[in-house]
Write an enzyme that holds these catalytic residues in place. Structure first.
Site, PDB file in Angstrom:
ATOM      1  N   ARG A 225      -7.210   2.056 -17.443  1.00 29.14           N
ATOM      2  CA  ARG A 225      -8.521   2.684 -17.312  1.00 29.14           C
ATOM      3  C   ARG A 225      -9.599   1.604 -17.424  1.00 29.14           C
ATOM      4  NH1 ARG A 225      -6.572   6.462 -15.236  1.00 29.14           N
ATOM      5  NH2 ARG A 225      -6.449   8.612 -15.938  1.00 29.14           N
ATOM      6  N   HIS A 273      -9.309   2.717  -7.503  1.00 32.60           N
ATOM      7  CA  HIS A 273      -8.500   3.652  -8.305  1.00 32.60           C
ATOM      8  C   HIS A 273      -7.448   4.325  -7.426  1.00 32.60           C
ATOM      9  CE1 HIS A 273      -8.481   6.276 -12.166  1.00 32.60           C
ATOM     10  NE2 HIS A 273      -7.279   6.258 -11.610  1.00 32.60           N
TER      11      HIS A 273
HETATM   12  N1  LIG Z   1      -4.712   3.594 -11.821  1.00 32.59           N
HETATM   13  C1  LIG Z   1      -4.003   4.660 -11.531  1.00 32.59           C
HETATM   14  O1  LIG Z   1      -3.927   5.074 -10.382  1.00 32.59           O
HETATM   15  C2  LIG Z   1      -3.241   5.357 -12.634  1.00 32.59           C
HETATM   16  C3  LIG Z   1      -2.255   6.302 -12.285  1.00 32.59           C
HETATM   17  C4  LIG Z   1      -1.451   6.849 -13.286  1.00 32.59           C
HETATM   18  C5  LIG Z   1      -1.670   6.491 -14.607  1.00 32.59           C
HETATM   19  N2  LIG Z   1      -2.656   5.600 -14.919  1.00 32.59           N
HETATM   20  C6  LIG Z   1      -2.877   5.206 -16.323  1.00 32.59           C
HETATM   21  O2  LIG Z   1      -1.625   4.860 -16.924  1.00 32.59           O
HETATM   22  C7  LIG Z   1      -1.616   5.419 -18.226  1.00 32.59           C
HETATM   23  C8  LIG Z   1      -0.204   5.511 -18.763  1.00 32.59           C
HETATM   24  O3  LIG Z   1       0.500   6.568 -18.146  1.00 32.59           O
HETATM   25  P1  LIG Z   1       1.965   6.979 -18.653  1.00 32.59           P
HETATM   26  O4  LIG Z   1       2.354   8.204 -17.915  1.00 32.59           O
HETATM   27  O5  LIG Z   1       2.861   5.798 -18.617  1.00 32.59           O
HETATM   28  O6  LIG Z   1       1.646   7.317 -20.181  1.00 32.59           O
HETATM   29  P2  LIG Z   1       2.708   7.560 -21.374  1.00 32.59           P
HETATM   30  O7  LIG Z   1       4.037   7.965 -20.827  1.00 32.59           O
HETATM   31  O8  LIG Z   1       2.033   8.448 -22.345  1.00 32.59           O
HETATM   32  O9  LIG Z   1       2.908   6.108 -22.037  1.00 32.59           O
HETATM   33  C9  LIG Z   1       1.907   5.495 -22.791  1.00 32.59           C
HETATM   34  C10 LIG Z   1       2.446   4.183 -23.344  1.00 32.59           C
HETATM   35  O10 LIG Z   1       1.378   3.493 -23.998  1.00 32.59           O
HETATM   36  C11 LIG Z   1       1.763   3.184 -25.337  1.00 32.59           C
HETATM   37  N3  LIG Z   1       0.602   3.228 -26.237  1.00 32.59           N
HETATM   38  C12 LIG Z   1      -0.283   4.237 -26.423  1.00 32.59           C
HETATM   39  N4  LIG Z   1      -1.187   3.897 -27.363  1.00 32.59           N
HETATM   40  C13 LIG Z   1      -0.853   2.653 -27.789  1.00 32.59           C
HETATM   41  C14 LIG Z   1      -1.383   1.773 -28.747  1.00 32.59           C
HETATM   42  N5  LIG Z   1      -2.454   2.097 -29.507  1.00 32.59           N
HETATM   43  N6  LIG Z   1      -0.769   0.577 -28.932  1.00 32.59           N
HETATM   44  C15 LIG Z   1       0.312   0.236 -28.198  1.00 32.59           C
HETATM   45  N7  LIG Z   1       0.871   1.024 -27.257  1.00 32.59           N
HETATM   46  C16 LIG Z   1       0.279   2.224 -27.059  1.00 32.59           C
HETATM   47  C17 LIG Z   1       2.762   4.258 -25.712  1.00 32.59           C
HETATM   48  O11 LIG Z   1       3.523   3.815 -26.818  1.00 32.59           O
HETATM   49  P3  LIG Z   1       4.784   4.684 -27.366  1.00 32.59           P
HETATM   50  O12 LIG Z   1       5.881   4.426 -26.361  1.00 32.59           O
HETATM   51  O13 LIG Z   1       5.069   4.090 -28.698  1.00 32.59           O
HETATM   52  O14 LIG Z   1       4.334   6.113 -27.401  1.00 32.59           O
HETATM   53  C18 LIG Z   1       3.547   4.404 -24.409  1.00 32.59           C
HETATM   54  O15 LIG Z   1       4.522   3.398 -24.298  1.00 32.59           O
HETATM   55  C19 LIG Z   1      -2.343   6.736 -18.070  1.00 32.59           C
HETATM   56  O16 LIG Z   1      -2.837   7.222 -19.293  1.00 32.59           O
HETATM   57  C20 LIG Z   1      -3.465   6.350 -17.131  1.00 32.59           C
HETATM   58  O17 LIG Z   1      -4.570   5.871 -17.886  1.00 32.59           O
HETATM   59  C21 LIG Z   1      -3.438   5.031 -13.962  1.00 32.59           C
END
Ligand SMILES: NC(=O)c1ccc[n+]([C@@H]2O[C@H](COP(=O)([O-])OP(=O)(O)OC[C@H]3O[C@@H](n4cnc5c(N)ncnc54)[C@H](OP(=O)(O)O)[C@@H]3O)[C@@H](O)[C@H]2O)c1
Length: 310
Positions: A225, A273
């Site tokens: 983000r 994005h």
């Molecule tokens: N640019 C784009 O087109 C696009 C598209 C899709 C997603 N995204 C972004 O990608 C993000 C991730 O998506 P996802 O589906 O992979 O999410 P997810 O499955 O919820 O995974 C989040 C990861 O981040 C880690 N995390 C969260 N808070 C943390 C912290 N304070 N310190 C260290 N690690 C932390 C989590 O740790 P744990 O494993 O320990 O829980 C987990 O490994 C989305 O929230 C979005 O912002 C962007």
């Protein structure tokens, strides 16, 4: 069962309804109408919904976010604290993110950016053989998307690490976790890929202090983000040579304002994005499957833990 759609920014909400109606023929569907009456909807399918939705539709059983990141939805002040929030889990996004990351990685690791420069000056010059072992990649976030990105990169033989909040074990990936694990993770990372969710803990994480812990000449790929990145700290790190390149897909203000320095910086690549698009067919199949399970009294994955913000 009544399902309400409020997909801000998509003028073709009817396409979502058509796809969901085909899978749930007995359900009623409505598109959010700010001037309309309360519908007593059971489920809402949303992207950046208006605050009024939650004050008017008080009988919702769950709200489905048609993206992986729920930062926009959780910032709606009227969102009831107890209402289950369910996000997309992968739904075809992870593979797109892996493609995007590999493309950005190869700009440096396979010298594509350098060869473009040589072409511009009409120069036929072969650069030294790239050393894969020197292109260490570190992925911030090892969730649905980050894990796939790390696995794809590691699959091409780049030394790959990942960082998460809680400890994770993934074959062929060196894993680090928590604030204690961050310095060692950064010190071994030449290409930093951010796939974290935006939470109070991760806002502004890509800042001068973090950049200073990367090896000099590191690359940044931000697909998390815009609010993860302190814009001026990136510009300063590029100017000083601490960072060599940045590929940015997300921004504090979207669309990125026309006068923003990122647009014209020679070491920055900007995309609008688009790293991982929401795919309607995959998303509808996932949401419909979860609605069926909720209707049957079963639990579903992808439920956001409101306390931790993702
Ligand atoms: N640019 C784009 O087109 C696009 C598209 C899709 C997603 N995204 C972004 O990608 C993000 C991730 O998506 P996802 O589906 O992979 O999410 P997810 O499955 O919820 O995974 C989040 C990861 O981040 C880690 N995390 C969260 N808070 C943390 C912290 N304070 N310190 C260290 N690690 C932390 C989590 O740790 P744990 O494993 O320990 O829980 C987990 O490994 C989305 O929230 C979005 O912002 C962007």
């Amino acid at each position: 069962m009544h399902i309400l759609l409020a997909i801000t920014g998509d003028p073709k909400a009817q396409r979502w309804i058509d796809a969901m109606q085909a899978a749930l023929p007995d359900a009623r569907f409505s598109v959010w109408d700010a001037a309309g009456p309360a519908l007593d909807a059971d489920y809402a399918v949303v992207w950046h919904p208006p605050a009024a939705l939650f004050t008017r539709e008080t009988g919702l059983r769950a709200v489905f976010n048609i993206g992986a990141g729920v930062d926009g939805l959780l910032s709606v002040p009227t969102l009831p604290a107890e209402l289950p929030v369910i996000r997309l889990e992968d739904a075809g996004m992870s593979v797109q993110m892996a493609e995007y990351t590999l493309h950005a990685l190869w700009e440096g690791a396979r010298d594509f950016a350098a060869y473009r420069g040589l072409q511009a000056s009409g120069e036929w010059k072969v650069l030294p053989v790239p050393r894969r072992d020197q292109w260490t990649v570190g992925v911030l976030g090892l969730g649905q998307v980050g894990r796939k990105v790390a696995e794809a990169v590691a699959g091409f033989g780049y030394p790959t690490a990942g960082w998460s909040r809680t400890p994770r074990e993934i074959p062929d990936i060196e894993t680090f976790s928590g604030q204690d694990g961050l310095p060692a993770f950064l010190a071994r990372t030449k290409v930093l890929v951010n796939v974290l969710p935006l939470t109070p803990d991760t806002r502004d994480v890509l800042n001068a202090s973090l950049f200073a812990q990367l090896p000099k000449g590191a690359h940044l790929i931000n697909v998390g983000r815009g609010e993860h990145l302190v814009d001026d700290d990136l510009l300063a790190a590029l100017d000083s040579g601490q960072l060599a390149r940045a590929t940015l897909d997300v921004f504090r203000t979207e669309p990125l304002p026309k006068d923003h320095a990122f647009w014209r910086h020679p070491a920055i690549t900007v995309t609008p994005h688009t790293a991982a698009r929401t795919l309607r067919a995959e998303s509808v199949a996932q949401i419909v499957g979860k609605i069926r399970r909720l209707q049957a009294g079963e639990s579903v994955g992808g439920q956001v833990e409101r306390g931790r913000g993702y």
